[in-house]
Design an enzyme around this catalytic site. Sequence first.
Site, PDB file in Angstrom:
ATOM      1  N   ASN A   1     -12.601 -11.940  16.641  1.00 27.00           N
ATOM      2  CA  ASN A   1     -12.447 -12.576  15.344  1.00 27.00           C
ATOM      3  C   ASN A   1     -11.790 -13.930  15.609  1.00 27.00           C
ATOM      4  O   ASN A   1     -10.575 -14.003  15.834  1.00 27.00           O
ATOM      5  CB  ASN A   1     -11.558 -11.681  14.459  1.00 27.00           C
ATOM      6  CG  ASN A   1     -11.386 -12.237  13.062  1.00 27.00           C
ATOM      7  OD1 ASN A   1     -11.878 -13.328  12.749  1.00 27.00           O
ATOM      8  ND2 ASN A   1     -10.675 -11.512  12.227  1.00 27.00           N
TER       9      ASN A   1
ATOM     10  N   ARG B   1     -17.016 -11.400  14.458  1.00 33.44           N
ATOM     11  CA  ARG B   1     -16.909 -11.431  13.008  1.00 33.44           C
ATOM     12  C   ARG B   1     -17.253 -12.853  12.556  1.00 33.44           C
ATOM     13  O   ARG B   1     -16.633 -13.822  12.993  1.00 33.44           O
ATOM     14  CB  ARG B   1     -15.474 -11.085  12.593  1.00 33.44           C
ATOM     15  CG  ARG B   1     -15.274 -11.115  11.110  1.00 33.44           C
ATOM     16  CD  ARG B   1     -13.886 -10.657  10.744  1.00 33.44           C
ATOM     17  NE  ARG B   1     -13.741 -10.655   9.301  1.00 33.44           N
ATOM     18  CZ  ARG B   1     -12.629 -10.309   8.682  1.00 33.44           C
ATOM     19  NH1 ARG B   1     -11.576  -9.924   9.368  1.00 33.44           N
ATOM     20  NH2 ARG B   1     -12.564 -10.334   7.371  1.00 33.44           N
TER      21      ARG B   1
ATOM     22  N   HIS C   1     -14.958  -9.562   3.146  1.00 34.86           N
ATOM     23  CA  HIS C   1     -14.402  -8.272   3.604  1.00 34.86           C
ATOM     24  C   HIS C   1     -15.515  -7.221   3.731  1.00 34.86           C
ATOM     25  O   HIS C   1     -15.263  -6.024   3.580  1.00 34.86           O
ATOM     26  CB  HIS C   1     -13.349  -7.705   2.615  1.00 34.86           C
ATOM     27  CG  HIS C   1     -12.088  -8.485   2.546  1.00 34.86           C
ATOM     28  ND1 HIS C   1     -11.471  -8.781   1.337  1.00 34.86           N
ATOM     29  CD2 HIS C   1     -11.297  -9.018   3.499  1.00 34.86           C
ATOM     30  CE1 HIS C   1     -10.378  -9.473   1.574  1.00 34.86           C
ATOM     31  NE2 HIS C   1     -10.232  -9.632   2.866  1.00 34.86           N
TER      32      HIS C   1
ATOM     33  N   ASN D   1      -3.570  -9.283   2.628  1.00 33.77           N
ATOM     34  CA  ASN D   1      -3.189 -10.658   2.308  1.00 33.77           C
ATOM     35  C   ASN D   1      -4.271 -11.289   1.456  1.00 33.77           C
ATOM     36  O   ASN D   1      -4.004 -11.878   0.419  1.00 33.77           O
ATOM     37  CB  ASN D   1      -3.045 -11.469   3.600  1.00 33.77           C
ATOM     38  CG  ASN D   1      -1.624 -11.512   4.053  1.00 33.77           C
ATOM     39  OD1 ASN D   1      -0.705 -11.556   3.227  1.00 33.77           O
ATOM     40  ND2 ASN D   1      -1.429 -11.479   5.350  1.00 33.77           N
ATOM     41  N   GLY D   2      -5.505 -11.159   1.970  1.00 39.63           N
ATOM     42  CA  GLY D   2      -6.656 -11.468   1.133  1.00 39.63           C
ATOM     43  C   GLY D   2      -7.058 -10.154   0.491  1.00 39.63           C
ATOM     44  O   GLY D   2      -6.947  -9.109   1.122  1.00 39.63           O
TER      45      GLY D   2
ATOM     46  N   ARG E   1      -3.479 -16.785  -2.493  1.00 40.25           N
ATOM     47  CA  ARG E   1      -4.616 -17.330  -3.249  1.00 40.25           C
ATOM     48  C   ARG E   1      -4.491 -16.943  -4.711  1.00 40.25           C
ATOM     49  O   ARG E   1      -4.115 -15.810  -5.031  1.00 40.25           O
ATOM     50  CB  ARG E   1      -5.952 -16.812  -2.717  1.00 40.25           C
ATOM     51  CG  ARG E   1      -6.274 -17.231  -1.312  1.00 40.25           C
ATOM     52  CD  ARG E   1      -7.731 -16.892  -0.982  1.00 40.25           C
ATOM     53  NE  ARG E   1      -7.980 -17.008   0.444  1.00 40.25           N
ATOM     54  CZ  ARG E   1      -8.291 -15.985   1.233  1.00 40.25           C
ATOM     55  NH1 ARG E   1      -8.436 -14.768   0.720  1.00 40.25           N
ATOM     56  NH2 ARG E   1      -8.488 -16.171   2.515  1.00 40.25           N
TER      57      ARG E   1
ATOM     58  N   MET F   1       3.717  -8.814   0.270  1.00 39.37           N
ATOM     59  CA  MET F   1       3.995  -7.844  -0.782  1.00 39.37           C
ATOM     60  C   MET F   1       5.342  -7.150  -0.594  1.00 39.37           C
ATOM     61  O   MET F   1       6.052  -6.865  -1.552  1.00 39.37           O
ATOM     62  CB  MET F   1       2.858  -6.819  -0.842  1.00 39.37           C
ATOM     63  CG  MET F   1       3.042  -5.700  -1.829  1.00 39.37           C
ATOM     64  SD  MET F   1       3.440  -6.296  -3.496  1.00 39.37           S
ATOM     65  CE  MET F   1       1.816  -6.474  -4.201  1.00 39.37           C
TER      66      MET F   1
ATOM     67  N   GLY G   1      -3.662  -3.371   4.087  1.00 40.36           N
ATOM     68  CA  GLY G   1      -2.201  -3.363   4.234  1.00 40.36           C
ATOM     69  C   GLY G   1      -1.438  -2.825   3.034  1.00 40.36           C
ATOM     70  O   GLY G   1      -0.647  -1.884   3.157  1.00 40.36           O
TER      71      GLY G   1
ATOM     72  N   GLU H   1      -2.956   0.784   1.660  1.00 33.49           N
ATOM     73  CA  GLU H   1      -2.670   1.942   2.519  1.00 33.49           C
ATOM     74  C   GLU H   1      -1.188   2.275   2.592  1.00 33.49           C
ATOM     75  O   GLU H   1      -0.823   3.417   2.867  1.00 33.49           O
ATOM     76  CB  GLU H   1      -3.169   1.657   3.950  1.00 33.49           C
ATOM     77  CG  GLU H   1      -4.672   1.623   4.069  1.00 33.49           C
ATOM     78  CD  GLU H   1      -5.131   1.084   5.419  1.00 33.49           C
ATOM     79  OE1 GLU H   1      -4.444   1.294   6.429  1.00 33.49           O
ATOM     80  OE2 GLU H   1      -6.203   0.434   5.444  1.00 33.49           O
TER      81      GLU H   1
ATOM     82  N   GLU I   1     -11.814  -2.673  10.278  1.00 30.76           N
ATOM     83  CA  GLU I   1     -12.739  -3.808  10.192  1.00 30.76           C
ATOM     84  C   GLU I   1     -13.444  -4.084  11.517  1.00 30.76           C
ATOM     85  O   GLU I   1     -14.439  -4.792  11.558  1.00 30.76           O
ATOM     86  CB  GLU I   1     -11.989  -5.053   9.714  1.00 30.76           C
ATOM     87  CG  GLU I   1     -11.379  -4.820   8.334  1.00 30.76           C
ATOM     88  CD  GLU I   1     -10.802  -6.069   7.709  1.00 30.76           C
ATOM     89  OE1 GLU I   1     -11.594  -6.928   7.302  1.00 30.76           O
ATOM     90  OE2 GLU I   1      -9.568  -6.166   7.603  1.00 30.76           O
TER      91      GLU I   1
HETATM   92  P1  ADP Z   1      -4.723  -9.259   6.246  1.00 34.95           P
HETATM   93  O1  ADP Z   1      -5.518  -8.396   7.202  1.00 34.95           O
HETATM   94  O2  ADP Z   1      -5.497  -9.747   5.066  1.00 34.95           O
HETATM   95  O3  ADP Z   1      -3.872 -10.296   6.882  1.00 34.95           O
HETATM   96  P2  ADP Z   1      -3.238  -6.799   5.740  1.00 34.95           P
HETATM   97  O4  ADP Z   1      -4.324  -5.861   5.391  1.00 34.95           O
HETATM   98  O5  ADP Z   1      -2.525  -6.620   7.033  1.00 34.95           O
HETATM   99  O6  ADP Z   1      -3.670  -8.301   5.546  1.00 34.95           O
HETATM  100  O7  ADP Z   1      -2.159  -6.697   4.573  1.00 34.95           O
HETATM  101  C1  ADP Z   1      -1.016  -7.501   4.503  1.00 34.95           C
HETATM  102  C2  ADP Z   1      -0.219  -7.073   3.273  1.00 34.95           C
HETATM  103  O8  ADP Z   1       0.044  -5.672   3.390  1.00 34.95           O
HETATM  104  C3  ADP Z   1       1.130  -7.771   3.126  1.00 34.95           C
HETATM  105  O9  ADP Z   1       1.312  -8.165   1.786  1.00 34.95           O
HETATM  106  C4  ADP Z   1       2.135  -6.694   3.487  1.00 34.95           C
HETATM  107  O10 ADP Z   1       3.286  -6.787   2.719  1.00 34.95           O
HETATM  108  C5  ADP Z   1       1.403  -5.425   3.194  1.00 34.95           C
HETATM  109  N1  ADP Z   1       1.815  -4.376   4.146  1.00 34.95           N
HETATM  110  C6  ADP Z   1       1.423  -4.283   5.417  1.00 34.95           C
HETATM  111  N2  ADP Z   1       2.019  -3.224   6.011  1.00 34.95           N
HETATM  112  C7  ADP Z   1       2.799  -2.657   5.109  1.00 34.95           C
HETATM  113  C8  ADP Z   1       3.684  -1.542   5.111  1.00 34.95           C
HETATM  114  N3  ADP Z   1       3.850  -0.790   6.201  1.00 34.95           N
HETATM  115  N4  ADP Z   1       4.312  -1.258   3.959  1.00 34.95           N
HETATM  116  C9  ADP Z   1       4.129  -2.014   2.854  1.00 34.95           C
HETATM  117  N5  ADP Z   1       3.302  -3.085   2.811  1.00 34.95           N
HETATM  118  C10 ADP Z   1       2.658  -3.405   3.905  1.00 34.95           C
END
Ligand code: ADP
Length: 398
Positions: free
Chosen positions: A7, A90, A179, A210-211, A240, A284, A331, A334, A383
């Site tokens: 990626n 990707r 996605h 994040n996205g 965003r 978050m 993130g 889950e 992914e």
């Molecule tokens: P991306 O792949 O788009 O960068 P992720 O799927 O890793 O993003 O998600 C990131 C988001 O998930 C962040 O806002 C983070 O706060 C939240 N997050 C990731 N891990 C945890 C966790 N163990 N507990 C709570 N929130 C989490």
Amino acid sequence: MKILVINAGSSSLKYQLIDMEGETVEAKGQVERIGIEGTHFKQKVADKVIDYERNMKDHVEAIEAVMAALTDAEKGAIKSMDEISAVGHRVLHGGETFKESVLVTEETMKGMKELVPLGPLHMPANLMGIESCQKVMPNTPNVAVFDTAFHQTMPPKAFLYAIPYDYYKRLKIRRYGFHGTSHRYVASIVPDMLGKKPEDCKFVICHLGNGSSLSAIKGGKCVDTSMGLTPLEGVIMGSRSGDLDPAVLECIMENDHITDIHEMLNILNKKSGLAGLSGLSSDMRDVRGASEKGDPMAITTMEAWGYRIRKYIGAYAAAMGGLDAIVLTAGIGENDAVARSYVIQDLEFLGAKLDPKKNVTGASGVISTDDSTCKVIVVATNEELPIARDTKAIVEAL
Ligand code: ADP
């Protein structure tokens, strides 16, 4: 068979080496700050870590570093580059040209280059990743897997913007969605969890990271999704804005004397969403943490975030004429039970009610009450695996 999944971003490169025998991840790593002072390399193979800083001027140097680390006698995962059967990349945008994954050839590469205007931020980096692999591993086939492909089943009523049709015909301006590998992976798992055939299911997948993006899955196919021409449309994300009145741009630009549209879009892409509203963070965990301590703006941000997602769920239930399940992944989906509770509320009319005992940290599977007719399910996404699977299938058919 071992597949390398890549990626490539503009200054970063993430990778996984997957052994397709048991679909296990043999090595995982990332290169950050490519072309910037202080390039950072990190790879993990079980508990063996390679971690260093050394300037790398471009993606070719980064791929060379990946190969050196993967074949490292002490901390690597393979003896020789030849053990890698193929590389799966990707790629952000397949436009309407690529409805599924393809082998990289001169012709498909030309097709991808034509799509750069649709993804000017990501496509050049994705293509650089492919070209770098071609240079460093000239005998290894490359496969392109598109973030947009899974959503190509959307009908025109869902993908057309109500602007002069000429823009669609001439410039291919339409909603594409992203996605795709995550939505596809999750969509393939859910029917079994519901004990139904894919053709009999209607569910919404909420990929909340994040996205973030939602997709409406009916009969195993995507019929709508929340992201658009770019990943900026849809729900509130980490940084965003998601949906907004386009006239907001004119108003801000005129008042704040912003003359460059890229500067304006940078505000919407990088400074908005959770970060912009809360004024705290795009993460978050930070915003939810502050809301739990009573920070009023953090609470309002959580409410606005959950409310927008909920509106999309309602819209998709209407679009599909029913809903068997709401699926939460990525993130936030889950991991964050509190954030989930901001999304799944006031949905009893659809038959979906959270069970607070099941909705806890570490939960997976069904988290709705036993009497919910629309189940709420937590699923861990993947992914990379769909990229590796497609790559394997394509090179095996050669
Ligand atoms: P991306 O792949 O788009 O960068 P992720 O799927 O890793 O993003 O998600 C990131 C988001 O998930 C962040 O806002 C983070 O706060 C939240 N997050 C990731 N891990 C945890 C966790 N163990 N507990 C709570 N929130 C989490």
